[in-house]
Design a protein around this motif. Structure first.
Motif, PDB file in Angstrom:
ATOM      1  N   LYS A 142       0.843  -1.187   0.000  1.00 35.16           N
ATOM      2  CA  LYS A 142       0.000   0.000   0.000  1.00 35.16           C
ATOM      3  C   LYS A 142       0.894   1.260   0.000  1.00 35.16           C
ATOM      4  O   LYS A 142       2.074   1.208   0.345  1.00 35.16           O
ATOM      5  N   THR A 143       0.289   2.374  -0.394  1.00 37.38           N
ATOM      6  CA  THR A 143       1.058   3.611  -0.501  1.00 37.38           C
ATOM      7  C   THR A 143       0.648   4.593   0.588  1.00 37.38           C
ATOM      8  O   THR A 143      -0.526   4.927   0.725  1.00 37.38           O
ATOM      9  N   ILE A 144       1.635   5.020   1.360  1.00 37.89           N
ATOM     10  CA  ILE A 144       1.408   6.001   2.427  1.00 37.89           C
ATOM     11  C   ILE A 144       2.083   7.303   2.024  1.00 37.89           C
ATOM     12  O   ILE A 144       3.176   7.296   1.461  1.00 37.89           O
ATOM     13  N   GLY A 145       1.387   8.396   2.261  1.00 43.33           N
ATOM     14  CA  GLY A 145       1.966   9.711   2.005  1.00 43.33           C
ATOM     15  C   GLY A 145       2.086  10.474   3.310  1.00 43.33           C
ATOM     16  O   GLY A 145       1.101  10.601   4.038  1.00 43.33           O
ATOM     17  N   VAL A 146       3.274  10.918   3.609  1.00 40.69           N
ATOM     18  CA  VAL A 146       3.509  11.621   4.863  1.00 40.69           C
ATOM     19  C   VAL A 146       3.713  13.103   4.543  1.00 40.69           C
ATOM     20  O   VAL A 146       4.654  13.464   3.836  1.00 40.69           O
ATOM     21  N   ALA A 147       2.808  13.935   5.046  1.00 42.36           N
ATOM     22  CA  ALA A 147       2.922  15.385   4.845  1.00 42.36           C
ATOM     23  C   ALA A 147       3.632  15.979   6.046  1.00 42.36           C
ATOM     24  O   ALA A 147       3.105  15.936   7.162  1.00 42.36           O
ATOM     25  N   GLY A 148       4.835  16.477   5.808  1.00 37.76           N
ATOM     26  CA  GLY A 148       5.680  16.942   6.911  1.00 37.76           C
ATOM     27  C   GLY A 148       6.743  15.898   7.173  1.00 37.76           C
ATOM     28  O   GLY A 148       6.429  14.801   7.625  1.00 37.76           O
ATOM     29  N   LEU A 149       7.977  16.240   6.869  1.00 38.18           N
ATOM     30  CA  LEU A 149       9.059  15.256   7.025  1.00 38.18           C
ATOM     31  C   LEU A 149      10.066  15.696   8.089  1.00 38.18           C
ATOM     32  O   LEU A 149      11.268  15.564   7.932  1.00 38.18           O
ATOM     33  N   GLY A 150       9.530  16.240   9.190  1.00 38.21           N
ATOM     34  CA  GLY A 150      10.373  16.526  10.345  1.00 38.21           C
ATOM     35  C   GLY A 150      10.647  15.230  11.096  1.00 38.21           C
ATOM     36  O   GLY A 150      10.540  14.140  10.532  1.00 38.21           O
ATOM     37  N   SER A 151      10.989  15.355  12.371  1.00 34.52           N
ATOM     38  CA  SER A 151      11.384  14.145  13.109  1.00 34.52           C
ATOM     39  C   SER A 151      10.212  13.175  13.246  1.00 34.52           C
ATOM     40  O   SER A 151      10.407  11.963  13.283  1.00 34.52           O
ATOM     41  N   ILE A 152       8.989  13.700  13.312  1.00 39.53           N
ATOM     42  CA  ILE A 152       7.821  12.816  13.431  1.00 39.53           C
ATOM     43  C   ILE A 152       7.558  12.101  12.105  1.00 39.53           C
ATOM     44  O   ILE A 152       7.429  10.880  12.055  1.00 39.53           O
ATOM     45  N   ILE A 160      -2.288  18.341  -4.922  1.00 39.27           N
ATOM     46  CA  ILE A 160      -3.272  17.506  -5.634  1.00 39.27           C
ATOM     47  C   ILE A 160      -2.596  16.240  -6.181  1.00 39.27           C
ATOM     48  O   ILE A 160      -3.071  15.124  -5.992  1.00 39.27           O
ATOM     49  N   GLU A 161      -1.462  16.467  -6.825  1.00 37.06           N
ATOM     50  CA  GLU A 161      -0.709  15.346  -7.384  1.00 37.06           C
ATOM     51  C   GLU A 161      -0.304  14.368  -6.271  1.00 37.06           C
ATOM     52  O   GLU A 161      -0.377  13.149  -6.434  1.00 37.06           O
ATOM     53  N   PHE A 162       0.127  14.932  -5.145  1.00 35.23           N
ATOM     54  CA  PHE A 162       0.577  14.134  -3.996  1.00 35.23           C
ATOM     55  C   PHE A 162      -0.541  13.236  -3.461  1.00 35.23           C
ATOM     56  O   PHE A 162      -0.347  12.028  -3.300  1.00 35.23           O
ATOM     57  N   VAL A 163      -1.706  13.807  -3.211  1.00 36.14           N
ATOM     58  CA  VAL A 163      -2.756  13.039  -2.523  1.00 36.14           C
ATOM     59  C   VAL A 163      -3.434  12.020  -3.433  1.00 36.14           C
ATOM     60  O   VAL A 163      -3.958  11.010  -2.961  1.00 36.14           O
ATOM     61  N   LYS A 164      -3.401  12.275  -4.729  1.00 32.86           N
ATOM     62  CA  LYS A 164      -4.089  11.403  -5.695  1.00 32.86           C
ATOM     63  C   LYS A 164      -3.729   9.928  -5.567  1.00 32.86           C
ATOM     64  O   LYS A 164      -4.585   9.060  -5.658  1.00 32.86           O
ATOM     65  N   GLY A 165      -2.438   9.657  -5.403  1.00 33.06           N
ATOM     66  CA  GLY A 165      -1.976   8.274  -5.494  1.00 33.06           C
ATOM     67  C   GLY A 165      -1.893   7.539  -4.168  1.00 33.06           C
ATOM     68  O   GLY A 165      -1.268   6.484  -4.096  1.00 33.06           O
ATOM     69  N   LEU A 166      -2.511   8.067  -3.120  1.00 35.54           N
ATOM     70  CA  LEU A 166      -2.277   7.510  -1.781  1.00 35.54           C
ATOM     71  C   LEU A 166      -3.400   6.610  -1.283  1.00 35.54           C
ATOM     72  O   LEU A 166      -4.579   6.872  -1.538  1.00 35.54           O
ATOM     73  N   ASP A 167      -2.999   5.567  -0.546  1.00 33.04           N
ATOM     74  CA  ASP A 167      -3.966   4.815   0.246  1.00 33.04           C
ATOM     75  C   ASP A 167      -4.145   5.452   1.628  1.00 33.04           C
ATOM     76  O   ASP A 167      -5.215   5.353   2.234  1.00 33.04           O
ATOM     77  N   TYR A 168      -3.074   6.061   2.115  1.00 31.12           N
ATOM     78  CA  TYR A 168      -3.102   6.719   3.426  1.00 31.12           C
ATOM     79  C   TYR A 168      -2.414   8.080   3.328  1.00 31.12           C
ATOM     80  O   TYR A 168      -1.279   8.156   2.834  1.00 31.12           O
ATOM     81  N   LEU A 169      -3.077   9.113   3.799  1.00 34.40           N
ATOM     82  CA  LEU A 169      -2.453  10.438   3.896  1.00 34.40           C
ATOM     83  C   LEU A 169      -2.311  10.780   5.373  1.00 34.40           C
ATOM     84  O   LEU A 169      -3.317  10.859   6.096  1.00 34.40           O
ATOM     85  N   VAL A 170      -1.076  10.950   5.817  1.00 33.60           N
ATOM     86  CA  VAL A 170      -0.812  11.237   7.231  1.00 33.60           C
ATOM     87  C   VAL A 170      -0.305  12.664   7.370  1.00 33.60           C
ATOM     88  O   VAL A 170       0.705  13.031   6.753  1.00 33.60           O
ATOM     89  N   LEU A 171      -0.982  13.461   8.188  1.00 35.32           N
ATOM     90  CA  LEU A 171      -0.582  14.857   8.394  1.00 35.32           C
ATOM     91  C   LEU A 171       0.247  14.991   9.663  1.00 35.32           C
ATOM     92  O   LEU A 171      -0.239  14.700  10.762  1.00 35.32           O
ATOM     93  N   THR A 172       1.483  15.454   9.504  1.00 36.31           N
ATOM     94  CA  THR A 172       2.333  15.725  10.680  1.00 36.31           C
ATOM     95  C   THR A 172       2.817  17.176  10.640  1.00 36.31           C
ATOM     96  O   THR A 172       3.812  17.512  11.275  1.00 36.31           O
ATOM     97  N   LEU A 173       2.117  17.997   9.884  1.00 36.61           N
ATOM     98  CA  LEU A 173       2.567  19.380   9.692  1.00 36.61           C
ATOM     99  C   LEU A 173       2.305  20.235  10.929  1.00 36.61           C
ATOM    100  O   LEU A 173       1.368  19.985  11.686  1.00 36.61           O
ATOM    101  N   PRO A 174       3.111  21.278  11.098  1.00 35.36           N
ATOM    102  CA  PRO A 174       2.796  22.275  12.132  1.00 35.36           C
ATOM    103  C   PRO A 174       1.661  23.165  11.628  1.00 35.36           C
ATOM    104  O   PRO A 174       1.393  23.216  10.426  1.00 35.36           O
ATOM    105  N   LEU A 175       0.993  23.843  12.548  1.00 35.18           N
ATOM    106  CA  LEU A 175      -0.056  24.785  12.155  1.00 35.18           C
ATOM    107  C   LEU A 175       0.549  26.179  11.982  1.00 35.18           C
ATOM    108  O   LEU A 175       1.092  26.750  12.937  1.00 35.18           O
ATOM    109  N   THR A 176       0.479  26.673  10.765  1.00 35.18           N
ATOM    110  CA  THR A 176       0.990  28.015  10.461  1.00 35.18           C
ATOM    111  C   THR A 176      -0.026  28.696   9.546  1.00 35.18           C
ATOM    112  O   THR A 176      -1.016  28.086   9.150  1.00 35.18           O
ATOM    113  N   ASP A 177       0.237  29.943   9.207  1.00 27.58           N
ATOM    114  CA  ASP A 177      -0.664  30.618   8.261  1.00 27.58           C
ATOM    115  C   ASP A 177      -0.718  29.837   6.955  1.00 27.58           C
ATOM    116  O   ASP A 177      -1.756  29.796   6.282  1.00 27.58           O
TER     117      ASP A 177
END
Lengths: 317, 317
Positions: free
Chosen positions: A142-152, A190-207
């Motif tokens: 399966k394909t996982i997409g991780v948004a935010g590639l900091g330590s988490i 859009i391109e990123f999320v299209k191909g995913l089975d799982y989208l995981v958000l680890t982003l900080p909250l900013t403007d």
């Protein structure tokens, strides 16, 4: 015996004494604890360093806070502290970094596996004393997409590799792009999320990230995909999520964080099918972990070394 | 176009036609399917190769089976086939290898995480629309012991490393000892189990392993440890397990295999607190995976190459 003893104020509604005790145990003598606005006001004059959680930041604008040089937040997110940047410009703000990857990645794989393997069906068969062999689905492939590639995010990527998943990633800074099979920039959602089975958000909250996950992004996702939020609630426009999922789009959502926390009792997310809510527990600040991080940073402060986890106000984290 | 066309009999109570169709799709013409004893008897004369699951092995002693040279089992375990070695000495027996590690390791970590993180508590909070933050335990730092370091055990070890666990292992052959932090031999069971938070059994069932997990071993385990069986039910003396757990020893047991399968409806294991039963589904033989393995092995057979997964009767697997 420590020679320089800065005056430290520990603030936490529930854990102030526990943190203060731990800091004192490392040889720091001038450590005060506060759990309420009144106690914070009383102890603020003369304080050089704050170790704080849910601090009443409005009083940091007052003259009683003039001596504060450094604010160490108990947590990875500092969106509450820099939501109004006028307040804290005269002090250095640091956040906890590199402490949550283990907890949060374990949380993510707990829920991915719990849902994918249909543990509920297995448990039900046991309750009914029924032999119910079936072939569970596999995470492998399966394909996982991780948004935010900091330590988490990096720790989620590492475990996804052990599960033989395809690993995609999106980051604003482009750092750690080499960790993933396919890297996307913040122009390529859009391109990123299209191909995913799982989208995981680890982003900080900013403007730049507030309500980033809106109707357009959600509808671009595979209708059978899962959305997992372990970052901040307001990364997602919750109204859009509710309406899109009500249409039957998305196979499920695993939400540990919400626009309003605690999630109000009458909130529809508690009762929507295929929505899994938890109580902002995926990346807990443990007393021991936070105290160790703070004491290490304190030593750097005393030694005039660069602090760890310094917040960049422009960037927002 | 294939030049040599061996006569193949596919036997499976439920899936015979599906397997036969897949094998035919690879260009093999002489493929018969049987799902019952009668069909097996009818089709056995002239058969050179059997692909079988729950085959009525008693008829392999009869003269109608004289032409059978090779029996490919659909599954990793062959304890049923070689329980009476007199039957099948004139034929080569192979088992499926290297197909189950992914499935079984995903199953193991599904349950380890489900229990450790207390997903049930999280789900209950959602049902009650209650905000219930708590600090889940961490898999990181816990010690897992894998008994059996074949392809299944090795895959569990690999994932345990991604979870930053301490990894111990025990194997009879001593092969792959280098995979684990501490390796134990079959003389060192007590020493092995003493230090574990999780004991995972991936051993084959042989004369040497039957009822190996008895009262003495169970009582040597840490009272807060978990026992996980994804090997064969009879590795454990179930009577001993029930009596030891009734004393409050062991924090839990995760059992996918049992001495009698299907597990009878009135079996106490269904209802014991802290026992998690599933229906022998951790390592399913998928039609596609088995068919591919068999067709690859068939090509080796035709090419006079050594077969994969040849069973050593002395060793028992």
């Amino acid at each position: 015996m420590r020679t320089y003893q800065p005056t430290i104020l520990v603030y936490s509604p529930n854990q102030a004494e526990a943190y203060a005790k731990c800091v004192r145990n490392h040889g720091f003598k001038k450590v005060k604890a506060a759990a309420t606005l009144e106690e914070a006001r009383k102890n603020l004059p003369g304080t050089e360093i704050i170790l704080g959680w849910k601090f009443p930041i409005e009083i940091l604008d007052e003259s009683i806070a003039a001596s504060v040089l450094w604010y160490q937040s108990i947590g990875a997110g500092v969106d509450d502290l820099i939501s109004d940047t006028s307040n804290l410009e005269h002090m250095t703000i640091t956040r906890i970094v590199d402490q949550f990857g283990t907890y949060i990645s374990e949380y993510v794989f707990t829920y991915l596996l719990f849902i994918l393997k249909d543990v509920s069906r297995m448990r039900q068969a046991q309750v009914e004393r029924r032999w119910d062999p079936f072939i569970p689905e596999l995470l492998a492939g399966k394909t996982i997409g991780v948004a935010g590639l900091g330590s988490i995010g990096a720790e989620i990527v590492r475990k996804a590799r052990a599960f033989d998943m395809n690993v995609h990633g999106l980051s604003f800074s482009g750092r750690q792009a080499q960790l993933v099979d396919r890297h996307f920039t913040s122009e390529e959602w859009i391109e990123f999320v299209k191909g995913l089975d799982y989208l995981v958000l680890t982003l900080p909250l900013t403007d730049a990230t507030k309500h980033l996950i809106n109707r357009d992004i959600l509808l671009a996702m595979n209708p059978r995909a899962y959305l997992i939020n372990v970052g901040r609630g307001a990364l997602i426009n919750e109204g859009d999520l509710v309406s899109v999922m009500s249409l039957g789009h998305l196979q499920g959502a695993i939400l540990d964080v919400f626009e309003t926390e605690p999630l109000p009792e009458d909130h529809v997310l508690y009762t929507m099918p295929n929505v899994y809510t938890t109580s902002h527990l995926s990346g807990p600040s443990t007393t021991r972990g936070v105290c160790q991080f703070f004491v290490d940073n304190l030593q750097r402060y005393i030694d005039n070394q660069p602090l760890l986890g310094v917040v960049n106000r422009e960037r927002g984290y």
